[in-house]
Design a protein around this motif. Structure first.
Motif, short mmCIF file in Angstrom:
data_model
loop_
_atom_site.label_atom_id
_atom_site.label_comp_id
_atom_site.label_asym_id
_atom_site.label_seq_id
_atom_site.Cartn_x
_atom_site.Cartn_y
_atom_site.Cartn_z
N ALA A 83 0.68 -0.87 0.35
CA ALA A 83 -0.08 -0.25 -0.07
C ALA A 83 1.16 1.11 0.10
N MET A 84 0.41 2.12 -0.02
CA MET A 84 0.76 3.82 -0.42
C MET A 84 0.01 4.34 0.38
N MET A 85 0.34 5.52 1.08
CA MET A 85 0.24 6.77 2.00
C MET A 85 0.84 8.22 1.63
N TYR A 86 -0.11 9.28 1.64
CA TYR A 86 0.76 10.19 1.30
C TYR A 86 1.37 10.00 -0.54
N GLY A 87 1.08 9.29 -0.98
CA GLY A 87 1.92 9.03 -2.83
C GLY A 87 3.35 8.74 -2.66
N SER A 88 4.27 8.81 -0.86
CA SER A 88 5.43 8.55 -1.95
C SER A 88 5.82 7.29 -0.30
N VAL A 89 5.13 7.53 0.80
CA VAL A 89 5.12 6.08 2.00
C VAL A 89 4.55 4.84 1.63
N GLY A 90 5.51 4.19 1.48
CA GLY A 90 4.92 2.23 1.12
C GLY A 90 4.95 1.77 2.38
N ILE A 91 3.96 1.11 2.05
CA ILE A 91 3.86 -0.06 3.31
C ILE A 91 3.59 -1.83 3.07
N ILE A 92 3.94 -2.51 3.56
CA ILE A 92 4.04 -3.64 3.94
C ILE A 92 3.53 -5.13 4.60
N ILE A 93 2.09 -4.76 4.15
CA ILE A 93 1.03 -5.76 5.15
C ILE A 93 1.29 -7.34 5.51
N GLU A 94 2.13 -7.48 6.32
CA GLU A 94 2.34 -9.07 6.08
C GLU A 94 1.50 -9.73 7.05
N CYS A 95 0.33 -10.41 6.45
CA CYS A 95 -0.61 -11.69 6.82
C CYS A 95 -0.51 -13.51 6.86
N ARG A 96 -1.63 -14.37 8.15
CA ARG A 96 -1.37 -15.26 8.19
C ARG A 96 -3.18 -15.83 7.80
N THR A 97 -3.95 -16.05 7.08
CA THR A 97 -5.02 -15.92 7.08
C THR A 97 -5.88 -17.38 6.79
N LEU A 207 15.32 0.74 1.10
CA LEU A 207 16.24 1.19 0.55
C LEU A 207 16.68 2.77 0.74
N GLU A 208 16.26 3.20 1.01
CA GLU A 208 16.80 4.90 0.83
C GLU A 208 16.02 5.83 2.86
N GLU A 209 16.94 6.82 2.93
CA GLU A 209 15.99 7.62 4.38
C GLU A 209 14.53 8.42 3.65
N GLN A 210 13.86 8.29 3.66
CA GLN A 210 12.79 9.55 2.96
C GLN A 210 11.77 10.48 4.45
N GLY A 211 11.65 11.90 3.99
CA GLY A 211 11.43 13.24 4.58
C GLY A 211 9.92 12.91 4.79
N SER A 237 5.93 -3.12 8.11
CA SER A 237 6.00 -2.37 7.55
C SER A 237 6.10 -1.09 6.55
N THR A 238 6.77 -0.57 7.28
CA THR A 238 7.33 1.05 6.31
C THR A 238 7.75 1.75 5.91
N SER A 239 8.09 2.44 4.77
CA SER A 239 9.60 2.65 3.68
C SER A 239 10.16 4.64 5.15
N LEU A 240 9.50 4.85 6.60
CA LEU A 240 10.23 5.26 6.93
C LEU A 240 11.11 5.11 8.14
N GLU A 241 10.81 3.46 7.88
CA GLU A 241 11.35 3.30 9.27
C GLU A 241 12.89 2.75 8.38
N TYR A 242 13.28 3.67 8.38
CA TYR A 242 15.03 3.84 6.95
C TYR A 242 16.26 3.29 8.02
N SER A 243 16.84 2.20 8.53
CA SER A 243 17.77 2.00 8.35
C SER A 243 19.69 1.96 8.08
#
Length: 249
Positions: A83-97, A207-211, A237-243
């Motif tokens: 998923a994407m929020m604000y047009g640039s923030v990536g979100i990965i949602i892992e599930c077991r169902t 992969l990259e730091e995001q403001g 997981s979100t793309s804001l969690e850069y390490s």
């Protein structure tokens, strides 16, 4: 009153991040440590103890353990949504169902409610094996040498928790080599009473730091918290969690 309200809002946001991280650590420990029962899984017992020490409410810890137990006992299908929020923030949602239609419907509803949408975002991430080990600083060189003897390629960094005084080392490697690296360190850790594996998992790492603005971060944190409360969601997981450690290729 407005200043008190703002301060309370900031404190609530910090608690939300803390509680969410504790729940993720408990789920990861149950998934990777072999059992959803703390008495049978030292990694899980450590995650629970650290949550308690950090002041996470008993109810939150028990809910995370129930979810971990369900995830372990349920042979449902593993599915991942992007998923994407604000047009640039990536979100990965892992599930077991055991019901993909129900899970997809719930995820879509939460995304829509918080202004996010399904979109391909995995190009913003890569998967990395991750180990976090508590260790006496004097033993870090020995552990590093042991890790090198496994012939696995890895990056590393030292960490310190000022609130608890705990210190140690973090290691990042290819997901394919995580088990080999962890197995290679296990004997050293078992023989060292001051060493303990706190986290062992494969992570989606940006992969990259995001403001992002503070308001955007708060809203994304609220969405992540809502997703993690769903019984089918195992990790967000979100793309804001850069390490820098995990972002290395």
């Amino acid at each position: 009153w407005s200043k008190i309200k703002q301060r309370k809002g900031a404190e609530d946001a910090k608690k939300s991040i803390l509680y969410g991280k504790a729940a993720r650590d408990i789920l990861a420990a149950a998934r990777n440590g072999g059992s959803p029962i703390p008495e049978e899984n030292s990694m899980l017992a450590t995650a629970v103890r650290r949550a308690k020490d950090a002041g996470v409410p008993k109810e939150n810890i028990e809910n995370a353990l129930v979810k971990a137990s369900k995830s372990k006992s349920d042979n449902g299908q593993a599915v991942t949504y992007e998923a994407m929020m604000y047009g640039s923030v990536g979100i990965i949602i892992e599930c077991r169902t055991d019901n993909i239609n129900r899970t997809l419907s719930n995820v879509r509803e939460m995304l829509n409610r918080h202004g996010a949408r399904q979109a391909p975002v995995k190009f913003m991430f890569h998967q990395r094996g991750y180990l976090k080990i508590s260790l006496d600083p004097n033993d870090i060189e020995d552990l590093f040498n042991t890790a090198e003897s496994t012939q696995c390629a890895f990056d590393f960094d030292e960490w310190q928790d000022d609130s608890s005084g705990s210190r140690g080392i973090e290691l990042a490697c290819s997901p394919d080599e995580l088990l080999k690296l962890a197995d290679g360190l296990r004997q050293y850790i078992q023989q060292n009473p001051n060493a303990e594996i706190l986290v062992r998992e494969v992570r989606w790492a940006p992969l990259e730091e995001q403001g992002s603005s503070d308001d955007e971060k708060d809203n994304i944190s609220t969405l992540v918290e809502a997703l993690e409360e769903d019984e089918d969601v195992t990790c967000v997981s979100t793309s804001l969690e850069y390490s820098p450690l995990l972002g290395n290729t």
